[in-house]
Design a protein around this motif. Structure first.
Motif, PDB file in Angstrom:
ATOM      1  N   LEU A 229       9.942  11.866   2.044  1.00 16.03           N
ATOM      2  CA  LEU A 229      10.954  11.162   1.249  1.00 16.03           C
ATOM      3  C   LEU A 229      11.348   9.856   1.920  1.00 16.03           C
ATOM      4  CD1 LEU A 229      13.325  14.075   0.111  1.00 16.03           C
ATOM      5  CD2 LEU A 229      11.960  12.616  -1.387  1.00 16.03           C
ATOM      6  N   ALA A 230      11.616   9.907   3.222  1.00 15.69           N
ATOM      7  CA  ALA A 230      12.039   8.709   3.949  1.00 15.69           C
ATOM      8  C   ALA A 230      10.910   7.692   4.037  1.00 15.69           C
ATOM      9  CB  ALA A 230      12.516   9.100   5.350  1.00 15.69           C
ATOM     10  N   ILE A 231       9.712   8.155   4.352  1.00 17.51           N
ATOM     11  CA  ILE A 231       8.583   7.230   4.479  1.00 17.51           C
ATOM     12  C   ILE A 231       8.257   6.582   3.139  1.00 17.51           C
ATOM     13  CG2 ILE A 231       6.102   7.121   4.957  1.00 17.51           C
ATOM     14  CD1 ILE A 231       6.525   9.188   7.128  1.00 17.51           C
ATOM     15  N   GLY A 232       8.403   7.324   2.061  1.00 17.30           N
ATOM     16  CA  GLY A 232       8.166   6.747   0.743  1.00 17.30           C
ATOM     17  C   GLY A 232       9.250   5.778   0.320  1.00 17.30           C
ATOM     18  N   ALA A 233      10.477   5.995   0.804  1.00 19.87           N
ATOM     19  CA  ALA A 233      11.603   5.150   0.387  1.00 19.87           C
ATOM     20  C   ALA A 233      11.713   3.869   1.201  1.00 19.87           C
ATOM     21  CB  ALA A 233      12.907   5.934   0.494  1.00 19.87           C
TER      22      ALA A 233
ATOM     23  N   ILE B 249       0.836  -1.204   0.000  1.00 16.05           N
ATOM     24  CA  ILE B 249       0.000   0.000   0.000  1.00 16.05           C
ATOM     25  C   ILE B 249       0.871   1.256   0.000  1.00 16.05           C
ATOM     26  CG2 ILE B 249      -1.639   1.340   1.366  1.00 16.05           C
ATOM     27  CD1 ILE B 249      -2.852  -1.326   2.286  1.00 16.05           C
ATOM     28  N   ALA B 250       1.927   1.240   0.823  1.00 17.54           N
ATOM     29  CA  ALA B 250       2.816   2.404   0.887  1.00 17.54           C
ATOM     30  C   ALA B 250       3.523   2.635  -0.451  1.00 17.54           C
ATOM     31  CB  ALA B 250       3.835   2.217   2.005  1.00 17.54           C
ATOM     32  N   ARG B 251       3.877   1.541  -1.126  1.00 23.41           N
ATOM     33  CA  ARG B 251       4.563   1.682  -2.411  1.00 23.41           C
ATOM     34  C   ARG B 251       3.626   2.137  -3.518  1.00 23.41           C
ATOM     35  NH1 ARG B 251       7.208  -3.492  -4.347  1.00 23.41           N
ATOM     36  NH2 ARG B 251       7.952  -2.086  -5.964  1.00 23.41           N
ATOM     37  N   SER B 252       2.336   1.861  -3.358  1.00 27.42           N
ATOM     38  CA  SER B 252       1.392   2.165  -4.442  1.00 27.42           C
ATOM     39  C   SER B 252       1.036   3.647  -4.515  1.00 27.42           C
ATOM     40  CB  SER B 252       0.115   1.338  -4.263  1.00 27.42           C
ATOM     41  OG  SER B 252      -0.596   1.747  -3.102  1.00 27.42           O
ATOM     42  N   LEU B 253       1.314   4.405  -3.449  1.00 27.24           N
ATOM     43  CA  LEU B 253       0.937   5.815  -3.433  1.00 27.24           C
ATOM     44  C   LEU B 253       1.922   6.649  -4.240  1.00 27.24           C
ATOM     45  CD1 LEU B 253       0.010   6.321   0.330  1.00 27.24           C
ATOM     46  CD2 LEU B 253      -1.569   6.180  -1.597  1.00 27.24           C
ATOM     47  N   PRO B 254       1.436   7.423  -5.203  1.00 23.66           N
ATOM     48  CA  PRO B 254       2.339   8.363  -5.894  1.00 23.66           C
ATOM     49  C   PRO B 254       2.943   9.332  -4.886  1.00 23.66           C
ATOM     50  CG  PRO B 254       0.245   8.151  -7.064  1.00 23.66           C
ATOM     51  CD  PRO B 254       0.078   7.447  -5.749  1.00 23.66           C
ATOM     52  N   PHE B 255       4.182   9.712  -5.119  1.00 26.82           N
ATOM     53  CA  PHE B 255       4.893  10.496  -4.111  1.00 26.82           C
ATOM     54  C   PHE B 255       4.232  11.844  -3.864  1.00 26.82           C
ATOM     55  CE2 PHE B 255       8.264  13.502  -2.880  1.00 26.82           C
ATOM     56  CZ  PHE B 255       8.580  12.948  -1.656  1.00 26.82           C
ATOM     57  N   ILE B 256       3.711  12.479  -4.890  1.00 27.09           N
ATOM     58  CA  ILE B 256       3.096  13.794  -4.709  1.00 27.09           C
ATOM     59  C   ILE B 256       1.872  13.691  -3.803  1.00 27.09           C
ATOM     60  CG2 ILE B 256       1.647  13.587  -6.754  1.00 27.09           C
ATOM     61  CD1 ILE B 256       3.446  16.777  -5.615  1.00 27.09           C
TER      62      ILE B 256
END
Length: 245
Positions: A97-101, A63-70
């Motif tokens: 940035l960290a949470i998305g990575a 789920i976290a990976r599926s969210l576009p960064f913007i």
């Protein structure tokens, strides 16, 4: 705009980008490495097999990976304000940035760790090694070249994310490209920014590939035996004790 006017802008933007990407990478590695290893350990046939926990962790990562960064940046604004006190600037950008990575890097770690030869794990188990010993002495060292490559991939992705974060006032090269290249029609400055990003990414990719190849060659020439010496070294001591008895 003359070069003397562009130079301080570009210097500060480069530093801001490296600052955001550096801290985000560090947090992503610290958070993503154990998460990726845990995905392997709790999977079917893993050392800590727990399919329920594995599915929950896997779904959270997916789920976290599926969210576009913007979208992730906007969704985390309140959380970012709680952590940093603001939603603007390079410190604020580090949070999304960290949470998305972290989930991105965790999946790369999972893939890297799965490539480790199962025979090495069984050998350490037969010598009495516990799960922590196997992770510390086998899984992480043997997958280190792939982990270096995964870290390089994550850094490159974070540079792209940081440029996107510039659209909401995070600073860095993305902010320069938007404010000057797009809004003020400074086309020359925009293309210089693009060139800097291309050079930085190329250098990082080259350094990561070189480090991964060097570690791979070193591991291939030494073979798996040196990895197991820490356990084999205990055997002579045990034999000496039996002789004394």
């Amino acid at each position: 705009m003359t070069w003397s006017e562009m130079q301080p802008l570009l210097s500060q933007a480069c530093w801001d980008t490296l600052y955001m990407v550096g801290w985000s990478t560090l947090i992503a590695v610290v958070g993503g490495l154990p998460l990726g290893v845990l995905l392997v350990l709790t999977d079917r046939g893993g050392l800590l097999q727990n399919l329920a926990a594995n599915k929950v962790i896997g779904q959270v990562v997916n789920i976290a990976r599926s969210l576009p960064f913007i979208i992730l940046m906007v969704a985390l604004m309140n959380f970012t304000r709680t952590i940093t006190g603001t939603t603007i600037g390079r410190e604020a950008a580090i949070v999304p940035l960290a949470i998305g990575a972290i989930p991105f890097f965790a999946r790369l770690v999972e893939t890297a760790v799965r490539e480790v030869d199962g025979g090495l794990v069984e050998a350490v188990q037969s010598m009495g090694g516990n799960t922590w010993t196997i992770v510390r002495k086998v899984l992480v060292p043997e997958s280190l070249p792939s982990l270096i490559a995964s870290t390089t991939t994550t850094i490159v992705a974070l540079i792209g994310y940081s440029a996107m974060a510039g659209t909401v006032g995070a600073g860095g090269l993305g902010d320069i490209a938007i404010r000057y290249g797009y809004q003020r029609f400074e086309t020359e400055l925009m293309w210089i920014t693009v060139a800097i990003l291309a050079v930085v990414i190329s250098l990082i990719q080259f350094a990561g590939d070189y480090a991964a190849r060097s570690l791979h060659r070193r591991g291939g020439s030494s073979g798996p035996a040196p990895r197991l010496r820490f356990l084999k070294a205990k055997e002579p001591a045990a034999a000496d004790i039996s002789k004394v008895a």
